[in-house]
Design an enzyme around this catalytic site. Structure first.
Site, PDB file in Angstrom:
ATOM      1  N   HIS A 108      43.979 -31.201 -31.445  1.00 12.40           N
ATOM      2  CA  HIS A 108      42.984 -31.862 -30.588  1.00 12.40           C
ATOM      3  C   HIS A 108      42.717 -33.267 -31.120  1.00 12.40           C
ATOM      4  O   HIS A 108      42.796 -33.526 -32.315  1.00 12.40           O
ATOM      5  CB  HIS A 108      41.681 -31.053 -30.541  1.00 12.40           C
ATOM      6  CG  HIS A 108      40.744 -31.566 -29.497  1.00 12.40           C
ATOM      7  ND1 HIS A 108      39.876 -32.609 -29.724  1.00 12.40           N
ATOM      8  CD2 HIS A 108      40.581 -31.213 -28.200  1.00 12.40           C
ATOM      9  CE1 HIS A 108      39.211 -32.862 -28.605  1.00 12.40           C
ATOM     10  NE2 HIS A 108      39.610 -32.029 -27.671  1.00 12.40           N
ATOM     11  N   GLU A 154      45.071 -36.114 -23.124  1.00  8.86           N
ATOM     12  CA  GLU A 154      43.696 -36.623 -23.043  1.00  8.86           C
ATOM     13  C   GLU A 154      43.624 -38.004 -23.689  1.00  8.86           C
ATOM     14  O   GLU A 154      43.680 -38.107 -24.927  1.00  8.86           O
ATOM     15  CB  GLU A 154      42.745 -35.725 -23.838  1.00  8.86           C
ATOM     16  CG  GLU A 154      42.691 -34.291 -23.412  1.00  8.86           C
ATOM     17  CD  GLU A 154      41.510 -33.559 -24.045  1.00  8.86           C
ATOM     18  OE1 GLU A 154      40.731 -32.997 -23.285  1.00  8.86           O
ATOM     19  OE2 GLU A 154      41.369 -33.575 -25.275  1.00  8.86           O
TER      20      GLU A 154
END
Ligand code: G3P
Length: 225
Positions: free
Chosen positions: A94, A142
């Protein structure tokens, strides 16, 4: 495996998204998943996996795993431990918990062996292609500068979604593409789906909303045909 389109809600570690509050949020997500038939997964904090997984039918994911085998390590969590706690998969790399390439490869491979879902997060088209070469179940792109903001990736950078889908599928048609960052409404979601995304990875749009139920219903509406 998670069925698509999928909504992955990353609880992160807001003051409203751990412990019993996290369980409450999960119950809201479960109800909406049941009613709509849309797959919703919850990426909860590591200590909350064992609290939440036995009490819900929706998929519980870990937010992180460490690329280690059993042994003399302190403060690290291997996939086997997460699986035993009830996680059916994990986020990997992430934006707020980056890993080295060799660690990402280790975790994707180990997820495969353990029958766990691997979701590798990336920041742009090029890193998404690199991640796809490892053949995880999902690549979730992202742009970091949009994370936690109010402008959705599907509005601010639609080319990142379409470009990622196009290039990732060329690397491996088996890898599914998710996108996230700044996604707040059903409209943001439907636009992302139109651009080829097979689901959404999202946090603040639901977790920080005053009304979880209303926010989730709006988000999920963007996945309903
Ligand atoms: O993991 C999801 C995330 O990084 C996006 O966050 O708050 O922009 O939905 P948010």
């Amino acid at each position: 495996m998670l069925k698509t389109p999928v909504l992955v809600v990353n609880y992160k570690i807001y003051d409203v998204s751990y412990g019993h509050k996290a369980l409450e949020l999960t119950k809201v997500l479960e109800r909406i998943a049941d009613e709509t038939g849309i797959e919703i997964a919850a990426a909860v904090t590591l200590p909350d996996i064992r609290l939440i997984a036995p009490k819900t039918k929706i998929a519980v994911l870990s937010q992180h795993a460490d690329a280690i085998e059993f042994g003399s390590h302190t403060g690290f969590t291997p996939l086997e431990n997460l699986k035993d706690a009830g996680a059916v998969g994990t986020l990997i790399n992430h934006s707020e918990h980056r890993l080295r390439l060799a660690e990402i490869e280790f975790l994707v491979e180990k997820c495969r062996k353990l029958g766990m879902v691997s979701i590798v997060c990336t920041n742009n088209v090029a890193t998404s292609c690199a991640a796809a070469a490892l053949e995880p179940d999902f690549v979730a792109v992202e742009p970091p500068e949009l994370i936690g903001g109010d402008i959705a990736v599907s509005t601010a950078k639609p080319e990142v979604i379409s470009g990622t889908v196009e290039k990732v599928k060329r690397v491996s048609s088996r890898v599914k593409v998710l996108c996230g960052a700044g996604v707040k409404t059903g409209k943001d979601v439907s636009k992302a789906i139109e651009l080829g995304s097979e689901g959404i990875l999202l946090a603040s749009g639901i977790v920080k909303a005053k009304d979880w139920e209303r926010a989730t219903r709006d988000i999920v509406s963007g996945m309903l045909k």
